[in-house]
Design a protein around this motif. Structure first.
Motif, PDB file in Angstrom:
ATOM      1  N   ALA A  73      25.081   1.135  12.778  1.00  0.00           N
ATOM      2  CA  ALA A  73      25.886   1.035  11.555  1.00  0.00           C
ATOM      3  C   ALA A  73      27.374   1.292  11.832  1.00  0.00           C
ATOM      4  CB  ALA A  73      25.367   2.032  10.528  1.00  0.00           C
ATOM      5  N   GLU A  74      28.221   0.729  10.996  1.00  0.00           N
ATOM      6  CA  GLU A  74      29.666   0.883  11.152  1.00  0.00           C
ATOM      7  C   GLU A  74      30.092   2.355  11.139  1.00  0.00           C
ATOM      8  OE1 GLU A  74      30.707  -2.105  12.412  1.00  0.00           O
ATOM      9  OE2 GLU A  74      32.518  -1.880  11.185  1.00  0.00           O
ATOM     10  N   ILE A  75      29.475   3.145  10.254  1.00  0.00           N
ATOM     11  CA  ILE A  75      29.859   4.566  10.184  1.00  0.00           C
ATOM     12  C   ILE A  75      29.538   5.264  11.505  1.00  0.00           C
ATOM     13  CG2 ILE A  75      29.168   6.779   9.141  1.00  0.00           C
ATOM     14  CD1 ILE A  75      29.286   5.456   6.413  1.00  0.00           C
ATOM     15  N   GLN A  76      28.364   4.955  12.072  1.00  0.00           N
ATOM     16  CA  GLN A  76      28.004   5.573  13.357  1.00  0.00           C
ATOM     17  C   GLN A  76      28.964   5.111  14.456  1.00  0.00           C
ATOM     18  OE1 GLN A  76      25.984   7.799  12.951  1.00  0.00           O
ATOM     19  NE2 GLN A  76      24.774   7.196  11.177  1.00  0.00           N
ATOM     20  N   ALA A  77      29.259   3.806  14.461  1.00  0.00           N
ATOM     21  CA  ALA A  77      30.145   3.265  15.505  1.00  0.00           C
ATOM     22  C   ALA A  77      31.533   3.899  15.399  1.00  0.00           C
ATOM     23  CB  ALA A  77      30.233   1.745  15.384  1.00  0.00           C
ATOM     24  N   ALA A  78      32.026   4.053  14.154  1.00  0.00           N
ATOM     25  CA  ALA A  78      33.363   4.644  13.967  1.00  0.00           C
ATOM     26  C   ALA A  78      33.369   6.085  14.467  1.00  0.00           C
ATOM     27  CB  ALA A  78      33.750   4.579  12.488  1.00  0.00           C
ATOM     28  N   ALA A  79      32.289   6.823  14.176  1.00  0.00           N
ATOM     29  CA  ALA A  79      32.215   8.217  14.645  1.00  0.00           C
ATOM     30  C   ALA A  79      32.127   8.255  16.171  1.00  0.00           C
ATOM     31  CB  ALA A  79      30.998   8.904  14.027  1.00  0.00           C
ATOM     32  N   LEU A  80      31.329   7.377  16.748  1.00  0.00           N
ATOM     33  CA  LEU A  80      31.177   7.357  18.208  1.00  0.00           C
ATOM     34  C   LEU A  80      32.501   7.034  18.895  1.00  0.00           C
ATOM     35  CD1 LEU A  80      27.671   5.642  18.380  1.00  0.00           C
ATOM     36  CD2 LEU A  80      28.227   7.921  19.255  1.00  0.00           C
ATOM     37  N   ARG A  81      33.345   6.235  18.238  1.00  0.00           N
ATOM     38  CA  ARG A  81      34.661   5.923  18.817  1.00  0.00           C
ATOM     39  C   ARG A  81      35.536   7.168  18.884  1.00  0.00           C
ATOM     40  NH1 ARG A  81      37.754   1.544  16.091  1.00  0.00           N
ATOM     41  NH2 ARG A  81      38.954   1.717  18.021  1.00  0.00           N
ATOM     42  N   VAL A  82      35.335   8.099  17.942  1.00  0.00           N
ATOM     43  CA  VAL A  82      36.090   9.362  17.982  1.00  0.00           C
ATOM     44  C   VAL A  82      35.539  10.259  19.100  1.00  0.00           C
ATOM     45  CG1 VAL A  82      36.617  11.481  16.689  1.00  0.00           C
ATOM     46  CG2 VAL A  82      36.614   9.259  15.509  1.00  0.00           C
ATOM     47  N   LEU A  83      34.220  10.217  19.289  1.00  0.00           N
ATOM     48  CA  LEU A  83      33.581  11.164  20.213  1.00  0.00           C
ATOM     49  C   LEU A  83      33.649  10.712  21.677  1.00  0.00           C
ATOM     50  CD1 LEU A  83      30.423  11.860  17.987  1.00  0.00           C
ATOM     51  CD2 LEU A  83      32.479  13.265  18.196  1.00  0.00           C
ATOM     52  N   LEU A  84      33.598   9.390  21.910  1.00  0.00           N
ATOM     53  CA  LEU A  84      33.537   8.884  23.287  1.00  0.00           C
ATOM     54  C   LEU A  84      34.676   9.412  24.186  1.00  0.00           C
ATOM     55  CD1 LEU A  84      32.282   7.096  25.487  1.00  0.00           C
ATOM     56  CD2 LEU A  84      33.453   5.121  24.472  1.00  0.00           C
ATOM     57  N   PRO A  85      35.931   9.440  23.702  1.00  0.00           N
ATOM     58  CA  PRO A  85      36.997   9.948  24.586  1.00  0.00           C
ATOM     59  C   PRO A  85      36.817  11.414  24.987  1.00  0.00           C
ATOM     60  CG  PRO A  85      37.918   8.794  22.682  1.00  0.00           C
ATOM     61  CD  PRO A  85      36.454   8.959  22.423  1.00  0.00           C
ATOM     62  N   ARG A  86      35.944  12.138  24.281  1.00  0.00           N
ATOM     63  CA  ARG A  86      35.728  13.553  24.614  1.00  0.00           C
ATOM     64  C   ARG A  86      34.544  13.761  25.555  1.00  0.00           C
ATOM     65  NH1 ARG A  86      38.133  13.033  19.469  1.00  0.00           N
ATOM     66  NH2 ARG A  86      39.507  14.790  19.037  1.00  0.00           N
ATOM     67  N   LEU A  87      33.784  12.696  25.785  1.00  0.00           N
ATOM     68  CA  LEU A  87      32.538  12.837  26.550  1.00  0.00           C
ATOM     69  C   LEU A  87      32.774  13.448  27.930  1.00  0.00           C
ATOM     70  CD1 LEU A  87      29.499  12.326  26.988  1.00  0.00           C
ATOM     71  CD2 LEU A  87      30.083   9.979  27.656  1.00  0.00           C
ATOM     72  N   GLU A  88      33.809  12.957  28.609  1.00  0.00           N
ATOM     73  CA  GLU A  88      34.050  13.421  29.980  1.00  0.00           C
ATOM     74  C   GLU A  88      34.323  14.940  30.006  1.00  0.00           C
ATOM     75  OE1 GLU A  88      35.493  10.488  32.266  1.00  0.00           O
ATOM     76  OE2 GLU A  88      35.208  11.695  34.067  1.00  0.00           O
ATOM     77  N   ASP A  89      35.142  15.413  29.064  1.00  0.00           N
ATOM     78  CA  ASP A  89      35.425  16.856  29.007  1.00  0.00           C
ATOM     79  C   ASP A  89      34.159  17.644  28.696  1.00  0.00           C
ATOM     80  OD1 ASP A  89      38.051  16.578  29.564  1.00  0.00           O
ATOM     81  OD2 ASP A  89      38.766  16.825  27.498  1.00  0.00           O
ATOM     82  N   TRP A  90      33.372  17.128  27.763  1.00  0.00           N
ATOM     83  CA  TRP A  90      32.138  17.846  27.412  1.00  0.00           C
ATOM     84  C   TRP A  90      31.186  17.883  28.604  1.00  0.00           C
ATOM     85  CZ3 TRP A  90      31.664  14.788  22.214  1.00  0.00           C
ATOM     86  CH2 TRP A  90      32.462  15.411  21.236  1.00  0.00           C
ATOM     87  N   ASN A  91      31.100  16.786  29.324  1.00  0.00           N
ATOM     88  CA  ASN A  91      30.208  16.778  30.493  1.00  0.00           C
ATOM     89  C   ASN A  91      30.706  17.742  31.561  1.00  0.00           C
ATOM     90  OD1 ASN A  91      28.420  15.020  29.358  1.00  0.00           O
ATOM     91  ND2 ASN A  91      28.962  13.242  30.602  1.00  0.00           N
ATOM     92  N   ARG A  92      32.045  17.847  31.667  1.00  0.00           N
ATOM     93  CA  ARG A  92      32.602  18.804  32.635  1.00  0.00           C
ATOM     94  C   ARG A  92      32.219  20.230  32.238  1.00  0.00           C
ATOM     95  NH1 ARG A  92      37.862  17.113  32.493  1.00  0.00           N
ATOM     96  NH2 ARG A  92      37.293  15.185  33.498  1.00  0.00           N
ATOM     97  N   ALA A  93      32.314  20.512  30.942  1.00  0.00           N
ATOM     98  CA  ALA A  93      31.946  21.855  30.458  1.00  0.00           C
ATOM     99  C   ALA A  93      30.462  22.120  30.736  1.00  0.00           C
ATOM    100  CB  ALA A  93      32.233  21.967  28.968  1.00  0.00           C
TER     101      ALA A  93
END
Ligand code: PLP
Length: 357
Positions: free
Chosen positions: A218-238
């Motif tokens: 869904a568009e709402i999920q995709a829009a939220a995932l676009r906010v979260l994706l740039p943070r994935l690398e930092d979260w994985n590092r943590a």
């Protein structure tokens, strides 16, 4: 996240465009770039991603797909949903991953694909798996539901086989505020078929080409995932730092089996699973100390309803032994190091009474 998620959701609500719109298109481009693949196709769940990746690759009734015995049951169910038969293969004791040495002995003339799972965020041994697949002309479809961002030989999972299935279930490393999934691939035709199948098999309005499903991100999920994706690398590092802390604290204890990391892999540390000689007592002791643990998975796929008639207990001795001892310790990017240390102390204390007994 300073209101970014709320703003993204509001943007979709204001637009009035809820399915198959611009947010999905953008997210698909961004996630494909992240995985290093030509395509990403958003779908409704990880389960759908497995089903549709297989169907799009031409796997269906009459075909067998080799799956690890140790995984979440959705891996097997995805194969069944595609109309094919999941054939369990026991796992390597050190990595919990499908054992490449046992794959060859499970291949029959009906085998069409291998479906390795990057369980807990640790990439499966893709060199060995790809070599066997090439030798027997089999497809390789990755189940990357637990491994967003993990690397094998420096390459991200999602682009290591013919196609890959991701889940964006809320607790995943990249989790949406609801259900979601994606198929990634370099294969233009396969991607096109997943696009078709996720939307009733409809090429354009009123023209259904084959029996597809309704499974759209869904568009709402995709829009939220676009906010979260740039943070994935930092979260994985943590996550990686916390995993290192657990490994350091628990490393001296011979009674506890710790996760091993392959020399070629950079895991995404979705879970931190130990093997404990008295798992249930340890879980109880930790619960008493206010520490929540989980068991992934108390019932393995072959002992679940759809498969238990075919696969009696003892079918997969290594997976069954590992499952009886497995305990998932708390691991999330914002876990405080001091809390992580408290967990390690409680785990060590749960072993000590056994040592002195
Ligand atoms: C290994 C594995 N495969 C497949 C899935 C299915 O994903 P979903 O819950 O989005 O259907 C999951 C997650 O639940 C999973 O952990």
């Amino acid at each position: 996240m300073d209101g970014e998620l709320e703003a993204a959701v509001s943007r979709v609500l204001d637009s009035g465009w809820f399915l198959l719109g611009p947010e999905l298109e953008q997210f698909e481009r961004e996630f494909a770039t992240h995985c290093g693949t030509r395509h990403c196709v958003g779908v409704g769940s990880g389960l759908s991603a497995i089903e549709l990746a297989l169907r799009a690759a031409g796997v269906g009734p009459g075909d067998q797909v080799l799956v690890p015995a140790y995984t979440w049951v959705a891996t097997w169910l995805g194969v069944s949903r595609a109309g094919a038969q999941p054939v369990g293969v026991d796992v390597e004791p050190a990595t919990y991953s499908i054992d490449p040495e046992r794959i060859a002995e499970s291949i029959t003339p009906s085998t069409a694909a291998i479906l390795p799972v990057h369980l807990r965020g640790e990439p499966a041994d893709m060199d060995a798996i790809s070599a066997i697949a090439a030798q027997h002309d089999l497809l390789v479809i990755e189940d990357a539901a637990q491994a967003h961002g993990a690397r094998f030989r420096g390459r991200r999972v999602g682009g290591l086989g013919d196609a890959a299935a991701f889940s964006f279930y809320p607790t995943k490393n990249l989790g949406a505020p609801g259900d979601g999934g994606a198929v990634t691939t370099d294969d233009d035709e396969l991607a096109d078929r997943v696009r078709l199948l996720r939307n009733y098999g409809m090429r354009d309005r009123h023209r259904v080409e084959e029996a597809g499903v309704n499974s759209r991100l869904a568009e709402i999920q995709a829009a939220a995932l676009r906010v979260l994706l740039p943070r994935l690398e930092d979260w994985n590092r943590a996550r990686t730092d916390l995993a290192g802390r657990y490994l350091g604290a628990l490393g001296g204890c011979a009674e506890i089996m710790l996760p091993t990391v392959g020399s070629q892999s950079e895991p995404a540390w979705h879970l931190f699973v130990i093997g404990h000689p008295d798992r249930d007592a340890c879980a109880d002791a930790l619960a008493e100390a206010g520490i929540e643990t989980l068991i992934h998975y108390p019932v393995l796929p072959h002992r679940s309803g759809p498969y238990r008639e075919l696969w009696p207990p003892g079918s997969f001795p290594v997976a069954e032994r590992l499952a009886a001892a497995a305990l998932s310790l708390p691991l999330r990017p914002h876990l405080e190091p001091a809390d992580c240390d408290r967990v390690s102390e409680a785990v060590l204390a749960s072993v000590e009474p056994r040592l002195s007994a």
